[in-house]
Design an enzyme around this catalytic site. Structure first.
Site, PDB file in Angstrom:
ATOM      1  N   THR A   1      46.942  40.146  11.554  1.00  0.00           N
ATOM      2  CA  THR A   1      47.050  41.054  10.410  1.00  0.00           C
ATOM      3  C   THR A   1      45.750  40.993   9.608  1.00  0.00           C
ATOM      4  O   THR A   1      45.239  39.897   9.354  1.00  0.00           O
ATOM      5  CB  THR A   1      48.258  40.644   9.523  1.00  0.00           C
ATOM      6  OG1 THR A   1      49.405  40.563  10.351  1.00  0.00           O
ATOM      7  CG2 THR A   1      48.490  41.635   8.395  1.00  0.00           C
TER       8      THR A   1
ATOM      9  N   GLY B   1      44.056  33.497  11.790  1.00  0.00           N
ATOM     10  CA  GLY B   1      44.162  33.632  13.245  1.00  0.00           C
ATOM     11  C   GLY B   1      44.652  32.384  13.936  1.00  0.00           C
ATOM     12  O   GLY B   1      43.901  31.416  14.086  1.00  0.00           O
ATOM     13  N   LEU B   2      45.908  32.418  14.348  1.00  0.00           N
ATOM     14  CA  LEU B   2      46.478  31.311  15.116  1.00  0.00           C
ATOM     15  C   LEU B   2      46.924  31.818  16.491  1.00  0.00           C
ATOM     16  O   LEU B   2      46.532  31.279  17.529  1.00  0.00           O
ATOM     17  CB  LEU B   2      47.685  30.715  14.352  1.00  0.00           C
ATOM     18  CG  LEU B   2      48.499  29.659  15.103  1.00  0.00           C
ATOM     19  CD1 LEU B   2      47.665  28.401  15.349  1.00  0.00           C
ATOM     20  CD2 LEU B   2      49.759  29.283  14.311  1.00  0.00           C
TER      21      LEU B   2
ATOM     22  N   ILE C   1      74.245  55.791   9.019  1.00  0.00           N
ATOM     23  CA  ILE C   1      74.817  56.568   7.910  1.00  0.00           C
ATOM     24  C   ILE C   1      74.103  57.911   7.745  1.00  0.00           C
ATOM     25  O   ILE C   1      74.715  58.909   7.392  1.00  0.00           O
ATOM     26  CB  ILE C   1      74.740  55.717   6.613  1.00  0.00           C
ATOM     27  CG1 ILE C   1      75.816  54.622   6.664  1.00  0.00           C
ATOM     28  CG2 ILE C   1      74.868  56.568   5.365  1.00  0.00           C
ATOM     29  CD1 ILE C   1      75.678  53.579   5.581  1.00  0.00           C
TER      30      ILE C   1
ATOM     31  N   GLU D   1      55.876  35.484  11.899  1.00  0.00           N
ATOM     32  CA  GLU D   1      56.013  34.267  11.069  1.00  0.00           C
ATOM     33  C   GLU D   1      57.079  33.313  11.616  1.00  0.00           C
ATOM     34  O   GLU D   1      57.799  32.656  10.875  1.00  0.00           O
ATOM     35  CB  GLU D   1      56.359  34.687   9.642  1.00  0.00           C
ATOM     36  CG  GLU D   1      56.188  33.639   8.570  1.00  0.00           C
ATOM     37  CD  GLU D   1      54.784  33.556   8.016  1.00  0.00           C
ATOM     38  OE1 GLU D   1      54.098  34.588   7.944  1.00  0.00           O
ATOM     39  OE2 GLU D   1      54.388  32.432   7.692  1.00  0.00           O
TER      40      GLU D   1
ATOM     41  N   THR E   1      59.809  33.294  15.136  1.00  0.00           N
ATOM     42  CA  THR E   1      60.968  34.121  15.519  1.00  0.00           C
ATOM     43  C   THR E   1      62.269  33.501  15.001  1.00  0.00           C
ATOM     44  O   THR E   1      62.310  32.328  14.617  1.00  0.00           O
ATOM     45  CB  THR E   1      61.062  34.224  17.053  1.00  0.00           C
ATOM     46  OG1 THR E   1      61.338  32.910  17.569  1.00  0.00           O
ATOM     47  CG2 THR E   1      59.790  34.767  17.676  1.00  0.00           C
TER      48      THR E   1
HETATM   49  C1  LIG Z   1      52.858  42.681  13.512  1.00  0.00           C
HETATM   50  C2  LIG Z   1      52.540  41.237  13.741  1.00  0.00           C
HETATM   51  C3  LIG Z   1      51.677  40.583  12.864  1.00  0.00           C
HETATM   52  C4  LIG Z   1      51.308  39.263  13.123  1.00  0.00           C
HETATM   53  N1  LIG Z   1      50.363  38.670  12.326  1.00  0.00           N
HETATM   54  C5  LIG Z   1      49.853  37.460  12.703  1.00  0.00           C
HETATM   55  C6  LIG Z   1      48.745  36.905  12.002  1.00  0.00           C
HETATM   56  O1  LIG Z   1      48.237  37.473  11.037  1.00  0.00           O
HETATM   57  N2  LIG Z   1      48.239  35.724  12.447  1.00  0.00           N
HETATM   58  C7  LIG Z   1      48.764  35.049  13.504  1.00  0.00           C
HETATM   59  O2  LIG Z   1      48.247  33.980  13.853  1.00  0.00           O
HETATM   60  N3  LIG Z   1      49.839  35.546  14.166  1.00  0.00           N
HETATM   61  C8  LIG Z   1      50.385  36.736  13.808  1.00  0.00           C
HETATM   62  N4  LIG Z   1      51.446  37.264  14.487  1.00  0.00           N
HETATM   63  C9  LIG Z   1      52.018  36.522  15.601  1.00  0.00           C
HETATM   64  C10 LIG Z   1      53.449  36.068  15.385  1.00  0.00           C
HETATM   65  O3  LIG Z   1      53.478  34.958  14.532  1.00  0.00           O
HETATM   66  C11 LIG Z   1      54.022  35.798  16.782  1.00  0.00           C
HETATM   67  O4  LIG Z   1      54.254  37.068  17.362  1.00  0.00           O
HETATM   68  C12 LIG Z   1      55.289  35.005  16.752  1.00  0.00           C
HETATM   69  O5  LIG Z   1      55.049  33.687  16.354  1.00  0.00           O
HETATM   70  C13 LIG Z   1      55.984  34.970  18.129  1.00  0.00           C
HETATM   71  O6  LIG Z   1      55.089  34.692  19.166  1.00  0.00           O
HETATM   72  P1  LIG Z   1      55.083  35.651  20.462  1.00  0.00           P
HETATM   73  O7  LIG Z   1      55.059  37.049  19.977  1.00  0.00           O
HETATM   74  O8  LIG Z   1      53.995  35.210  21.338  1.00  0.00           O
HETATM   75  O9  LIG Z   1      56.473  35.420  21.155  1.00  0.00           O
HETATM   76  P2  LIG Z   1      56.902  34.171  22.189  1.00  0.00           P
HETATM   77  O10 LIG Z   1      56.531  32.909  21.526  1.00  0.00           O
HETATM   78  O11 LIG Z   1      56.274  34.503  23.491  1.00  0.00           O
HETATM   79  O12 LIG Z   1      58.418  34.354  22.240  1.00  0.00           O
HETATM   80  C14 LIG Z   1      59.099  35.275  23.102  1.00  0.00           C
HETATM   81  C15 LIG Z   1      60.602  35.010  22.956  1.00  0.00           C
HETATM   82  O13 LIG Z   1      60.908  33.659  23.394  1.00  0.00           O
HETATM   83  C16 LIG Z   1      61.587  32.963  22.377  1.00  0.00           C
HETATM   84  N5  LIG Z   1      61.235  31.542  22.408  1.00  0.00           N
HETATM   85  C17 LIG Z   1      59.990  30.999  22.477  1.00  0.00           C
HETATM   86  N6  LIG Z   1      60.083  29.653  22.472  1.00  0.00           N
HETATM   87  C18 LIG Z   1      61.404  29.350  22.369  1.00  0.00           C
HETATM   88  C19 LIG Z   1      62.150  28.123  22.325  1.00  0.00           C
HETATM   89  N7  LIG Z   1      61.558  26.929  22.320  1.00  0.00           N
HETATM   90  N8  LIG Z   1      63.498  28.198  22.242  1.00  0.00           N
HETATM   91  C20 LIG Z   1      64.126  29.403  22.225  1.00  0.00           C
HETATM   92  N9  LIG Z   1      63.474  30.591  22.267  1.00  0.00           N
HETATM   93  C21 LIG Z   1      62.135  30.559  22.333  1.00  0.00           C
HETATM   94  C22 LIG Z   1      61.131  33.633  21.079  1.00  0.00           C
HETATM   95  O14 LIG Z   1      62.027  33.380  20.011  1.00  0.00           O
HETATM   96  C23 LIG Z   1      61.077  35.103  21.496  1.00  0.00           C
HETATM   97  O15 LIG Z   1      62.364  35.644  21.449  1.00  0.00           O
HETATM   98  C24 LIG Z   1      51.867  38.566  14.225  1.00  0.00           C
HETATM   99  C25 LIG Z   1      52.782  39.214  15.058  1.00  0.00           C
HETATM  100  C26 LIG Z   1      53.104  40.529  14.840  1.00  0.00           C
HETATM  101  C27 LIG Z   1      54.054  41.203  15.790  1.00  0.00           C
END
Ligand SMILES: Cc1cc2nc3c(=O)[nH]c(=O)nc-3n(C[C@H](O)[C@H](O)[C@H](O)COP(=O)(O)OP(=O)(O)OC[C@H]3O[C@@H](n4cnc5c(N)ncnc54)[C@H](O)[C@@H]3O)c2cc1C
Length: 380
Positions: A158, A124-125, A337, A363, A365
Site C-alpha cells: 500500500t 514492505g514486508l 437488500i 493485516e 488473515t
Molecule cells: C490490498 C492489500 C494491501 C496490502 N498492503 C500491504 C502492505 O502495505 N505491506 C505489506 O507488507 N503487506 C501488505 N499486504 C499483504 C497482506 O498482509 C497479505 O496479503 C496477508 O498477510 C496474507 O498473505 P497472502 O496474501 O500471501 O496469503 P497466504 O499467506 O498465502 O494465505 C493463503 C490462505 O492460507 C491461509 N493460511 C496461511 N497460513 C495458514 C495457517 N498456518 N493456518 C491456517 N491457514 C493458513 C490464509 O489464512 C489464507 O486463507 C496487503 C495485501 C492486500 C491484499
C-alpha cells in the site's frame, strides 16, 4: 466503566466527519475509476493535523491516542475504505517503527515530514513467497562498509507506487532466522535499484498497491531502524496497533453499508409497501445494527486497552477478526437488500462489498487471527 468519549474525541469525530464529507467524498469516484490515491490529501491532512493522530505532540502530532486514531479511521472508512487504508499506513505501519525505534535524525528526516503530509510512507514486508508466514521472506540486506545492499521483491504494498520512502524488512543474517536475523530499513524511492510497479485490484481501488523491486539497492547504514537483527521483534510490536486501526476501517465501512440499506428499505416499495415492512428485511437490518454495535465496542475497548499501555494482542486480533467479518456480512446483506440496483457499477453498495472483501485478508488473515487468539486463551 465509562462508555462516553471525551469532549476532545467527540470534537475530533465531528471535525473529521465534516472534513471527510466535504473534502474527501468528492474525490472518491475519480480515485476509484483511475485507481489512484488523491495525493493532495496528504499535505492537506498534515496541515489540519489529521495524520498520525496517536503520535506525540513533540513531533507535531495530535497525541490523541489509539482511540483518536480509530475515530479518524472509522470516519474516513465511511467515506472510502480505500483512502482510509492508505492513510492508515501513513499513520501506522509506515512510520511506527521509526517513531518507537528510530534515531532522532530519522525522526526529523522521515517521521515529522510524514506527520506533516510532506512525505508519503509505505511498509514492505509481504513477498511472493511470504504472506502469512512473514519469516519466509527472501529479501536480504548485506552490510558493505557503511552501506547495506538490499535485494528482493515485495508485493501488495500500500502506497508503494506513490511513497517517498518505504520501511522494508530484509534478512541481514538468514542463518539466525527471525531471532536476530531480520532487520528494518528506510529506503528512499529515488535510491538507485529501487523500482515500483502498480498492481491492479478489484477492491480498495482508491488506495494504491504496488510491487517493489530492490536490485543492489545501496542504503546508508544510518537508515537501519533500531538495532540490526531486531526487525522481527519490531514488527511484532506494531501488530496490535495495526490490527486495531484495521478494525476501525471495517467498522466505518460496515456503518456506511448499513446506512445505505436503512435508507433504501424505507424508500423501496414492492407489493404496495416499503420493503422494511417485510420481516425478512427488517430482521436483516436488526442483525446488521447489532453486529456493528458489537464490533464498535470490541474495537474501542481494544483501543482503550492500548492507550492504557497494555500489550493485548489477543484483543487486537479479536477485534480485527470480528470487525472485518462484520463488515463483510453487513456489506453482503446490504447488497441483497438493494437487489439488482446494487450490482450496477455506479452503485456505491457494490464498492462497499468489494472493499469489505479485503478486510479478512489484509493485516493478517482471519485464519491467522484465530491462531493468535487460540494460543492466548489460557488453556488449563
Ligand atoms: C490490498 C492489500 C494491501 C496490502 N498492503 C500491504 C502492505 O502495505 N505491506 C505489506 O507488507 N503487506 C501488505 N499486504 C499483504 C497482506 O498482509 C497479505 O496479503 C496477508 O498477510 C496474507 O498473505 P497472502 O496474501 O500471501 O496469503 P497466504 O499467506 O498465502 O494465505 C493463503 C490462505 O492460507 C491461509 N493460511 C496461511 N497460513 C495458514 C495457517 N498456518 N493456518 C491456517 N491457514 C493458513 C490464509 O489464512 C489464507 O486463507 C496487503 C495485501 C492486500 C491484499
Amino acid at each position: 466503566m465509562d462508555f462516553e468519549f471525551s469532549e476532545e474525541h467527540k470534537m475530533l469525530r465531528e471535525a473529521i466527519r465534516d472534513f471527510a464529507e466535504k473534502e474527501i467524498a468528492p474525490l472518491v469516484d475519480e480515485a476509484e475509476a483511475k485507481e489512484q490515491f488523491p495525493v493532495e490529501l496528504f499535505p492537506r491532512m498534515g496541515e489540519l493535523g489529521y495524520l498520525c493522530l496517536g503520535y506525540p505532540t513533540k513531533y507535531g502530532a495530535g497525541e490523541m491516542g489509539m482511540i483518536g486514531e480509530c475515530i479518524a479511521i472509522e470516519e474516513l472508512g465511511r467515506v472510502s475504505a480505500g483512502i482510509s487504508s492508505s492513510l492508515m499506513v501513513q499513520s501506522g505501519l509506515g512510520t511506527e517503527a521509526i517513531l518507537h525505534r528510530g534515531t532522532e535524525e530519522q525522526k526529523q528526516k522521515y517521521l515529522i515530514p510524514a506527520i506533516k503530509g510532506q512525505k508519503i510512507a509505505a511498509f514492505g514486508l509481504t513477498e511472493p513467497n511470504a504472506g502469512s508466514d512473514a519469516a519466509a521472506i527472501e529479501s536480504t540486506a548485506i552490510k558493505k562498509s557503511d552501506e547495506y545492499i538490499i535485494n528482493g521483491n515485495k508485493i501488495y504494498i500500500t502506497n508503494g507506487y506513490i511513497c517517498d520512502y518505504v520501511v522494508v524488512a530484509a534478512y541481514t543474517d538468514k542463518s539466525l532466522g527471525t531471532r536476530g536475523g531480520m532487520s528494518l530499513f528506510i529506503v528512499e524511492r529515488d535510491t538507485p535499484g529501487f523500482s515500483s510497479k502498480k498492481m491492479n485490484k478489484f477492491c480498495g481501488r482508491s488506495a494504491d498497491s504496488a510491487e517493489l523491486t530492490f536490485e543492489d539497492c545501496a542504503v546508508p547504514a544510518e537508515n537501519l531502524v533500531g538495532e540490526e537483527g531486531r526487525g522481527f521483534y519490531y514488527l511484532m510490536e506494531s501488530l496490535d496497533a495495526g490490527r486495531i486501526s484495521h478494525s476501525a476501517r471495517s467498522v466505518g465501512l460496515a456503518h456506511v453499508a448499513y446506512d445505505a440499506a436503512l435508507d433504501y428499505v424505507q424508500q423501496r416499495v414492492q407489493f404496495g409497501q416499503p420493503i422494511y415492512n417485510f420481516q425478512a428485511i427488517s430482521f436483516k437490518i436488526a442483525r446488521m445494527a447489532i453486529d456493528i454495535e458489537a464490533a464498535r465496542w470490541l474495537m474501542y475497548r481494544a483501543a482503550w486497552l492500548y492507550d492504557q499501555g497494555a500489550r493485548r494482542l489477543k484483543e487486537a486480533s479479536m477485534t480485527k477478526l470480528f470487525a472485518s467479518e462484520v463488515a463483510f456480512r453487513v456489506a453482503t446483506e446490504a447488497m441483497q437488500i438493494h437487489g439488482g440496483v446494487a450490482l450496477m457499477a455506479e452503485s456505491p453498495v457494490q464498492r462497499y462489498f468489494r472493499d469489505a472483501r479485503l478486510g479478512t485478508i489484509g493485516e493478517g488473515t482471519s485464519e491467522i487471527q484465530q491462531i493468535v487468539i487460540s494460543r492466548r486463551l489460557g488453556l488449563r
